[in-house]
Design an enzyme around this catalytic site. Structure first.
Site, PDB file in Angstrom:
ATOM      1  N   ASP A  70       0.842  -1.204   0.000  1.00  0.00           N
ATOM      2  CA  ASP A  70       0.000   0.000   0.000  1.00  0.00           C
ATOM      3  C   ASP A  70       0.874   1.250   0.000  1.00  0.00           C
ATOM      4  O   ASP A  70       1.920   1.283   0.652  1.00  0.00           O
ATOM      5  CB  ASP A  70      -0.921   0.039   1.224  1.00  0.00           C
ATOM      6  CG  ASP A  70      -1.994   1.102   1.056  1.00  0.00           C
ATOM      7  OD1 ASP A  70      -2.948   0.871   0.289  1.00  0.00           O
ATOM      8  OD2 ASP A  70      -1.864   2.193   1.653  1.00  0.00           O
TER       9      ASP A  70
HETATM   10  C1  LIG Z   1       3.066   8.396  -5.844  1.00  0.00           C
HETATM   11  C2  LIG Z   1       2.741   7.376  -6.896  1.00  0.00           C
HETATM   12  C3  LIG Z   1       1.768   6.400  -6.691  1.00  0.00           C
HETATM   13  N1  LIG Z   1       1.483   5.474  -7.650  1.00  0.00           N
HETATM   14  C4  LIG Z   1       0.444   4.440  -7.461  1.00  0.00           C
HETATM   15  C5  LIG Z   1       0.937   3.100  -6.900  1.00  0.00           C
HETATM   16  C6  LIG Z   1      -0.338   2.470  -6.409  1.00  0.00           C
HETATM   17  O1  LIG Z   1      -0.899   1.683  -7.481  1.00  0.00           O
HETATM   18  C7  LIG Z   1      -1.264   3.670  -6.117  1.00  0.00           C
HETATM   19  C8  LIG Z   1      -1.582   3.789  -4.648  1.00  0.00           C
HETATM   20  O2  LIG Z   1      -2.740   3.085  -4.364  1.00  0.00           O
HETATM   21  P1  LIG Z   1      -2.806   1.780  -3.449  1.00  0.00           P
HETATM   22  O3  LIG Z   1      -4.094   1.873  -2.685  1.00  0.00           O
HETATM   23  O4  LIG Z   1      -1.546   1.609  -2.668  1.00  0.00           O
HETATM   24  O5  LIG Z   1      -2.880   0.566  -4.477  1.00  0.00           O
HETATM   25  P2  LIG Z   1      -3.924   0.239  -5.618  1.00  0.00           P
HETATM   26  O6  LIG Z   1      -5.335   0.518  -5.155  1.00  0.00           O
HETATM   27  O7  LIG Z   1      -3.493   0.902  -6.895  1.00  0.00           O
HETATM   28  O8  LIG Z   1      -3.720  -1.325  -5.831  1.00  0.00           O
HETATM   29  P3  LIG Z   1      -3.922  -2.543  -4.776  1.00  0.00           P
HETATM   30  O9  LIG Z   1      -4.539  -1.996  -3.514  1.00  0.00           O
HETATM   31  O10 LIG Z   1      -4.826  -3.530  -5.465  1.00  0.00           O
HETATM   32  O11 LIG Z   1      -2.532  -3.101  -4.563  1.00  0.00           O
HETATM   33  O12 LIG Z   1      -0.558   4.840  -6.547  1.00  0.00           O
HETATM   34  C9  LIG Z   1       2.163   5.501  -8.858  1.00  0.00           C
HETATM   35  O13 LIG Z   1       1.892   4.674  -9.736  1.00  0.00           O
HETATM   36  N2  LIG Z   1       3.138   6.455  -9.067  1.00  0.00           N
HETATM   37  C10 LIG Z   1       3.458   7.395  -8.154  1.00  0.00           C
HETATM   38  O14 LIG Z   1       4.361   8.226  -8.407  1.00  0.00           O
END
Ligand SMILES: Cc1cn([C@H]2C[C@H](O)[C@@H](COP(=O)(O)OP(=O)(O)OP(=O)(O)O)O2)c(=O)[nH]c1=O
Length: 203
Positions: A70
């Protein structure tokens, strides 16, 4: 028997990161709600949610090592997750503009053997990210691309968002969704082979 490696995530970034290592794995997104009682610190929050995701999927497996993760952004004591809508994404980016913030990502590994949870590892990493000044037109344009909508902090460092990131201090993959050096350390602790055998070169 080598247990199956399972990524408990619907995040295309996490899938891409794990795929880049070349280890075989399957994807089984969890359907947990990302709500936690009380007011945990960002580090506690990402660890709790990573554990929640991994355990939910672990309970459906007989032999597996399940990875949950997360990510949240922390700015001046506030925790910023994924934007709720266009206006929320604009608000988040207006706050991040011209500021350094911290990206927290938690990882949980759960080992399941004969349908029982045998071992659990939980940890997180923090990366500092400096965002350049973004003017209102840039923010509106960026949000309209759609890229911010499924990302913590409403930006993607691996995408168009990189235009406004001046520097980072810490692990890059931690920002994009899962620190691979941390994952490597945790898999080693679980005795899970990450470095697969290579063919020996012909003499
Ligand atoms: C800060 C940042 C976040 N992110 C993304 C990563 C995560 O996918 C998302 C944060 O949300 P999360 O709730 O951590 O994850 P998710 O809902 O996408 O997937 P799951 O719970 O099924 O594992 O933000 C990027 O892709 N690039 C970035 O620079």
């Amino acid at each position: 028997m080598q247990p199956e490696l399972v990524l408990a995530s619907g995040s295309p970034r996490r899938k891409e990161l794990l795929r880049s290592l070349g280890v075989p794995f399957s994807v089984h997104p969890s359907s947990v709600t990302e709500e936690v009682p009380g007011s945990p610190s960002p580090g506690e929050l990402v660890e709790i949610l990573a554990a929640k995701k991994a355990l939910a999927v672990a309970h459906t497996k007989r032999y597996a090592v399940v990875i949950g993760s997360d990510t949240v952004v922390s700015l001046e004591g506030d925790i910023l997750g994924k934007p709720a809508n266009h206006a929320d994404a604009v608000r988040i980016l207006e706050r991040l503009s011209g500021q350094a913030h911290q990206v927290y990502t938690g990882i949980t590994l759960v080992e399941v053997n004969e349908g029982k949870v045998r071992r659990r590892l939980i940890d997180h990493r923090v990366t500092e990210v400096m965002v350049r000044n973004m003017d209102r037109a840039e923010i509106e344009w960026y949000v309209s691309t759609g890229e911010p909508m499924d990302k913590a902090g409403a930006y993607g460092l691996q995408g168009i968002g990189s235009l406004w990131v001046d520097w980072i201090d810490g692990c890059y993959t931690n920002v994009v969704g899962m620190s691979l050096p941390l994952l490597y350390d945790m898999l080693k602790k679980m005795d899970y082979p990450v470095l697969y055998p290579l063919p020996t070169p012909e003499q």
